[in-house]
Design an enzyme around this catalytic site. Sequence first.
Site, PDB file in Angstrom:
ATOM      1  N   GLU A  15       0.710  -8.028   2.223  1.00  0.00           N
ATOM      2  CA  GLU A  15       0.561  -7.113   3.377  1.00  0.00           C
ATOM      3  C   GLU A  15       1.384  -7.810   4.545  1.00  0.00           C
ATOM      4  O   GLU A  15       0.559  -8.859   5.162  1.00  0.00           O
ATOM      5  CB  GLU A  15      -0.744  -6.703   3.503  1.00  0.00           C
ATOM      6  CG  GLU A  15      -0.973  -5.563   2.866  1.00  0.00           C
ATOM      7  CD  GLU A  15      -2.520  -5.186   2.828  1.00  0.00           C
ATOM      8  OE1 GLU A  15      -3.204  -5.413   3.657  1.00  0.00           O
ATOM      9  OE2 GLU A  15      -2.724  -4.036   2.019  1.00  0.00           O
ATOM     10  N   THR A  42      -1.440   2.302  -8.119  1.00  0.00           N
ATOM     11  CA  THR A  42      -2.682   3.045  -8.806  1.00  0.00           C
ATOM     12  C   THR A  42      -1.834   3.993  -9.713  1.00  0.00           C
ATOM     13  O   THR A  42      -2.392   4.164 -11.026  1.00  0.00           O
ATOM     14  CB  THR A  42      -3.615   3.543  -7.676  1.00  0.00           C
ATOM     15  OG1 THR A  42      -3.893   2.490  -6.823  1.00  0.00           O
ATOM     16  CG2 THR A  42      -4.714   4.197  -8.459  1.00  0.00           C
ATOM     17  N   ASN A  86      -1.505   5.435   3.113  1.00  0.00           N
ATOM     18  CA  ASN A  86      -1.469   5.985   1.733  1.00  0.00           C
ATOM     19  C   ASN A  86      -2.816   7.027   1.905  1.00  0.00           C
ATOM     20  O   ASN A  86      -3.773   6.581   2.424  1.00  0.00           O
ATOM     21  CB  ASN A  86      -1.731   5.020   0.805  1.00  0.00           C
ATOM     22  CG  ASN A  86      -1.899   5.572  -0.591  1.00  0.00           C
ATOM     23  OD1 ASN A  86      -1.826   6.856  -0.749  1.00  0.00           O
ATOM     24  ND2 ASN A  86      -1.960   4.785  -1.678  1.00  0.00           N
ATOM     25  N   GLY A 103      -1.109  -5.215  -2.491  1.00  0.00           N
ATOM     26  CA  GLY A 103       0.353  -5.971  -2.584  1.00  0.00           C
ATOM     27  C   GLY A 103       0.343  -6.841  -1.290  1.00  0.00           C
ATOM     28  O   GLY A 103      -0.542  -6.793  -0.741  1.00  0.00           O
ATOM     29  N   SER A 142      -5.722   5.423  -0.646  1.00  0.00           N
ATOM     30  CA  SER A 142      -5.337   4.021  -0.670  1.00  0.00           C
ATOM     31  C   SER A 142      -6.612   3.275  -1.586  1.00  0.00           C
ATOM     32  O   SER A 142      -7.544   3.602  -1.021  1.00  0.00           O
ATOM     33  CB  SER A 142      -5.107   3.476   0.744  1.00  0.00           C
ATOM     34  OG  SER A 142      -4.906   2.166   0.605  1.00  0.00           O
ATOM     35  N   SER A 143      -6.267   2.631  -2.385  1.00  0.00           N
ATOM     36  CA  SER A 143      -7.259   1.745  -3.146  1.00  0.00           C
ATOM     37  C   SER A 143      -7.672   0.605  -2.237  1.00  0.00           C
ATOM     38  O   SER A 143      -6.923  -0.133  -1.501  1.00  0.00           O
ATOM     39  CB  SER A 143      -6.600   1.032  -4.384  1.00  0.00           C
ATOM     40  OG  SER A 143      -6.002   1.999  -4.996  1.00  0.00           O
ATOM     41  N   SER A 181       0.779  -1.252  -0.013  1.00  0.00           N
ATOM     42  CA  SER A 181       0.133  -0.017  -0.087  1.00  0.00           C
ATOM     43  C   SER A 181       0.819   1.164   0.243  1.00  0.00           C
ATOM     44  O   SER A 181       1.939   1.532   0.906  1.00  0.00           O
ATOM     45  CB  SER A 181      -0.763  -0.233   1.194  1.00  0.00           C
ATOM     46  OG  SER A 181      -1.703   1.373   1.322  1.00  0.00           O
ATOM     47  N   GLY A 182       0.652   2.015  -0.910  1.00  0.00           N
ATOM     48  CA  GLY A 182       1.248   3.423  -0.935  1.00  0.00           C
ATOM     49  C   GLY A 182       2.457   3.245  -1.834  1.00  0.00           C
ATOM     50  O   GLY A 182       3.439   4.232  -1.924  1.00  0.00           O
TER      51      GLY A 182
HETATM   52  N1  LIG Z   1       5.086   8.089  -9.973  1.00  0.00           N
HETATM   53  C1  LIG Z   1       4.916   8.822  -8.925  1.00  0.00           C
HETATM   54  N2  LIG Z   1       5.208  10.021  -9.133  1.00  0.00           N
HETATM   55  C2  LIG Z   1       4.738  10.987  -8.077  1.00  0.00           C
HETATM   56  N3  LIG Z   1       4.219  10.365  -7.028  1.00  0.00           N
HETATM   57  C3  LIG Z   1       3.671   9.093  -6.833  1.00  0.00           C
HETATM   58  C4  LIG Z   1       4.145   8.293  -7.803  1.00  0.00           C
HETATM   59  N4  LIG Z   1       3.425   7.367  -7.630  1.00  0.00           N
HETATM   60  C5  LIG Z   1       2.748   7.243  -6.364  1.00  0.00           C
HETATM   61  N5  LIG Z   1       2.933   8.570  -5.765  1.00  0.00           N
HETATM   62  C6  LIG Z   1       2.558   9.044  -4.524  1.00  0.00           C
HETATM   63  O1  LIG Z   1       2.322   8.087  -3.928  1.00  0.00           O
HETATM   64  C7  LIG Z   1       1.070   7.911  -3.387  1.00  0.00           C
HETATM   65  C8  LIG Z   1       0.381   6.590  -3.462  1.00  0.00           C
HETATM   66  O2  LIG Z   1       0.520   6.105  -4.580  1.00  0.00           O
HETATM   67  P1  LIG Z   1      -0.767   4.909  -4.964  1.00  0.00           P
HETATM   68  O3  LIG Z   1      -2.144   5.435  -4.712  1.00  0.00           O
HETATM   69  O4  LIG Z   1      -0.537   4.631  -6.383  1.00  0.00           O
HETATM   70  O5  LIG Z   1      -0.230   3.798  -4.126  1.00  0.00           O
HETATM   71  P2  LIG Z   1      -0.877   2.238  -4.146  1.00  0.00           P
HETATM   72  O6  LIG Z   1       0.271   1.538  -4.562  1.00  0.00           O
HETATM   73  O7  LIG Z   1      -2.038   2.273  -5.245  1.00  0.00           O
HETATM   74  O8  LIG Z   1      -1.413   2.008  -2.831  1.00  0.00           O
HETATM   75  P3  LIG Z   1      -2.704   1.397  -2.251  1.00  0.00           P
HETATM   76  O9  LIG Z   1      -2.324  -0.132  -2.338  1.00  0.00           O
HETATM   77  O10 LIG Z   1      -2.910   1.775  -1.100  1.00  0.00           O
HETATM   78  O11 LIG Z   1      -3.690   1.608  -3.171  1.00  0.00           O
HETATM   79  C9  LIG Z   1       0.198   8.669  -4.440  1.00  0.00           C
HETATM   80  O12 LIG Z   1      -1.084   9.216  -3.954  1.00  0.00           O
HETATM   81  C10 LIG Z   1       1.232   9.641  -4.763  1.00  0.00           C
HETATM   82  O13 LIG Z   1       1.054  10.788  -3.910  1.00  0.00           O
HETATM   83 MG   LIG Z   2      -3.729   2.166  -5.027  1.00  0.00          MG
END
Ligand SMILES: Nc1ncnc2c1ncn2[C@@H]1O[C@H](COP(=O)(O)OP(=O)(O)OP(=O)(O)O)[C@@H](O)[C@H]1O
Ligand SMILES: [Mg+2]
Length: 1050
Positions: A360, A112, A157, A358, A160-161, A107-108
């Site tokens: 956890e 996404t 996050n 992912g 977070s999705s 997560s984070g």
């Molecule tokens: N390529 C990137 N460039 C800039 N910031 C990023 C990038 N990727 C992620 N982030 C930052 O990290 C935060 C978390 O990313 P994201 O929501 O994609 O995580 P996730 O892996 O989908 O987490 P979760 O599993 O909780 O959904 C985003 O809101 C953004 O602020």
């Molecule tokens: Mg996500």
Amino acid sequence: MEVKTSLLDNMIGVGDMVLLEPLNENSFIENLRKRFDHNEIYTYIGSVVISMNPYRSLPIFTPEKVEEYRNRNFYELSPHIYALADEAYRSLRDQDKDQCILITGESGAGKTEASKLVMSYVAAVCGKGQEVNKVKEQLLQSNPVLEAFGNAKTVRNDNSSRFGKYMDIEFDFKGDPLGGVISNYLLEKSRVCKQPRGERNFHIFYQLLSGASNDTLTKLKLDRDFSKYNYLSLDSATVNGLDDAASFRTVWNAMQIVGFMEDEVQSVLELVAAVLKLGNIEFKPESRVNGFDESRVKDKNDLKEMCELLGIEQSVLERAFSYRTVEAKMEKVSTTLNVAQAQAKTRHKVMGVLDIYGFEIFEDNSFEQFIINYCNEKLQQIFIELTLREEQEEYIREGIEWTNIEYFNNAIICDLIENNQNGILAMLDEECLRPGTVTDDTFLDKLNTICAEHQHFESRLSKNSKFLTDHSLPHSCFRIQHYAGKVLYRVEGFVDKNNDLLYRDLSQAMYKATHSLMKQLFPEGNPAKVNLKRPPTAGFQFKASVGGLMRNLQTKNPNYIRCIKPNDKKAAHIFTESLVCHQVRYLGLMENVRVRRAGYAFRQSYESSLERYKMLCKQTWPHWRGAARDGVEVLLTDCSVPAEEFAYGRSKIFIRNPRTLFTLEERRRACLEDLATLIQKIYRGWRCRTQFLLLKKSQVVVAAWYRRYAQQKKYQKIKSATLVMQSFIRGWKARKILRQLKYEKRCKEAVTTIAAYWHGTQVRREYRKFFRANAGKKIYNFTIQRIMQKYFLGLKTTMPSMSPIDNTWPARPYMFLEGAHSELRRIFHFWRCKKYQGQFTEEKKAVYEEKLEASEIFKDKKALYPSSVSQPFKGDYLEIQKNPKYQKLNSAVEDKVLLADVVNKINRANGKGAPRLFLLTKNNFVLADQKTGQVKASVPLPDLTSVSVSTQSDGFFALKLKEGSASAAKGDFLLSSEHLIELITKLHRTGATAADRDQINIDISDEFLVQFNQDKVCVKFIQGGPKNGNSAACKRKNNRLLEVSVPSSP
Ligand SMILES: Nc1ncnc2c1ncn2[C@@H]1O[C@H](COP(=O)(O)OP(=O)(O)OP(=O)(O)O)[C@@H](O)[C@H]1O
Ligand SMILES: [Mg+2]
């Protein structure tokens, strides 16, 4: 910006972990850190992309970058998610291979975001057109909608999705997007009712309350106040960097774009509002008559509003909340159609994007983590399978001998969880369905008995004695050794969560709603389709859908993005080694590298390989004419690379050890430096030559121009000189001709003259006889005439005035006119005098005649004369006729008296004077006494012979008488008069007029003789001194001399 042409160029650390040397965990993490510190967030493991979350925006997602990566080979540029997206899209489009992009990470970690990047890249590079753009827009805009309803702020996050998402994007044969199918997995429903501390409910609730208009909120019977709703946690209701109100507008727009109708959007929002209301409904226990406890709604206002919103009868819902119908029939398990089944059957190219939670590992791991980790185990398995399969297939394709690869296969763990007989999920289901008391503990007991032998299962109470003393393993927990690490699961809640029951009364109540969306959401509430069978457990459903997903993925070509979270603080620039190390481990990245390196670490097509290293061998540099493979062979032999280090595939060269590659790279780099020098040298030479040629050309041009100029000048000079010379020559010629002409003219003239003379001579000779005698005289006369004419005409204009006293006279023009000129003057004078005279009267004439006579007698002879000129001749000074005194005398004189005056009679003796009256008539003169008037002497004029006067200014005169006459007896008279001139003149005149007598002589001299009686006495005039006064004095000197002294004239 620097443009790289190869993954190997300007590498920071190693761009592809397969080439990492030495390969161990430390070097792996060190490489990641090094790259992360230099903003290189992407690293490859073969075709897998490792993505580090930068937690800040980097300038590497621009449209220019998209263009840079478009249609480039995967290893051509530095690692990027775009390279992977491009590779996937191109093999989908060009090779008709369905693709899936698997994005994993905790997560984070940025899953996404990565999925969005992939989608936006594909959208940017695929076809264009109105319809296509609309589809693209719909695909991209599905994200905000999904995130609003499925994402929430967690401690890890902010966005977070809370569900797993798999999206199939469909493309037509050209590669243009047609649409997409989204399936989601295991939404975290519990979050609606309860959120852990520091976390929030799903975004949509906050967005609705912050961003909806007052109007909308009133319609939805909501207040813009989070604190009024039990479901909304307040401690982190607002999130830094999240603008809920703006997001609401975005979501609203996105829903329209995706295709929601206005009333559909409204229905969705009503549902959201109903959920909020639902959260506010509180229950209180109440005892019923039958002894059973019953729950009752405390405050019915919220219930009422909720029912109004959903169109449910309040009593129905209230009853449903309070009762539960139990029917003891055989329960049926209905399976819903999964997405794959629901998809249309037409064959389209598909690209799936999986953004799934992912692996956890928390302190407290529950059913959700178990399910999630199971899913990740499955994904790992499919990864291993596919990677190895792909590797194997490549070897076969390339005709390389397959060497067995040692790797950990997690199939055993999957089996532990999903085995239908003794898998953990099967046992959980069994427990849930088993009649009797079922608790989490009974479930653990079951596990302990059945799985105790499994080498990846650990439990304190299992029969396996090795964990009896493991204090890290609590009694209510079991532990699984996942491929990515050991995870301790607390069994509490497993059974309930697996059951995930919604009582039929509730679903039927919901089905009764007039709100159509609500009705659709609870199809199981349809009384006509009453299904008394127990609904499938959550575990079962999940296993089934994961199974479906896996099958789906297996049909596609996988592309992996493995996201790594660099720190727990959501902060940029921080690299927490332990955290990264943990993720590297559970993501199995090292394994990944090892699998990849098991055979040959590096492979490259012969063409690109030859292109890259051809400078290392003389035969291949600069061009290899033959086949690329032969070229590579020659090249490697030349570079003395040991034979066991490489293998020749059909289209690629395989290099076993990264070191070999690096050696080649090193040699290439050195060689490039030499080549650069060479290129520089050649370039400089070329530049100088070009410059020189340019200068030379310029010089020629300049010289040409200068020569032209100089020649022009010279020509002009010559031209002007020629002109001068020409003009001189022409002048000379002209003069010559002129001279000639003049000469000829003169000759002609001379001839004419000669002819004229000759003719003249001839004529004169012929005519001489006619005019020779008088021609000269005639000419002379003519000339004289002309001159005279001219003279007279001239004289006419220059005549002096008519005044007789004007003495002027023009000068004579010619000498010979002297006589005529003075004659003319005289004549003119006379003429004008005559003219003047003509104007006079008779008397005046007489006076002037007298004056004239006086002048003739005395002028220039007697000094007295000038003084008399101005005195008029009065004649009668005594007024003898009028004066009575002289009456007697008057009568004695017969004739008219011409003159009467007083004179002095000089005494002969002493010379003294005695006054006498003197009268003159035409015949005689009379002397009479002054006092008496008695005539003393009367002398007839014929007796008077002469009169003597002196030359001086005295008035003495002597009247000389004719000797022998009667009058002469007493002698001559010596008298003096004041009017001497007049007296003498009149005397002379009277004498002259008488025709019968002689003229009286006037004798003027200073000595004359006077006859006194018989004696002649000489009267002599002398100049006397002034002592005599002004009058002359007469004195008798002797007998013979009488001296008169006259005062000298002034
Ligand atoms: N390529 C990137 N460039 C800039 N910031 C990023 C990038 N990727 C992620 N982030 C930052 O990290 C935060 C978390 O990313 P994201 O929501 O994609 O995580 P996730 O892996 O989908 O987490 P979760 O599993 O909780 O959904 C985003 O809101 C953004 O602020
Ligand atoms: Mg996500």
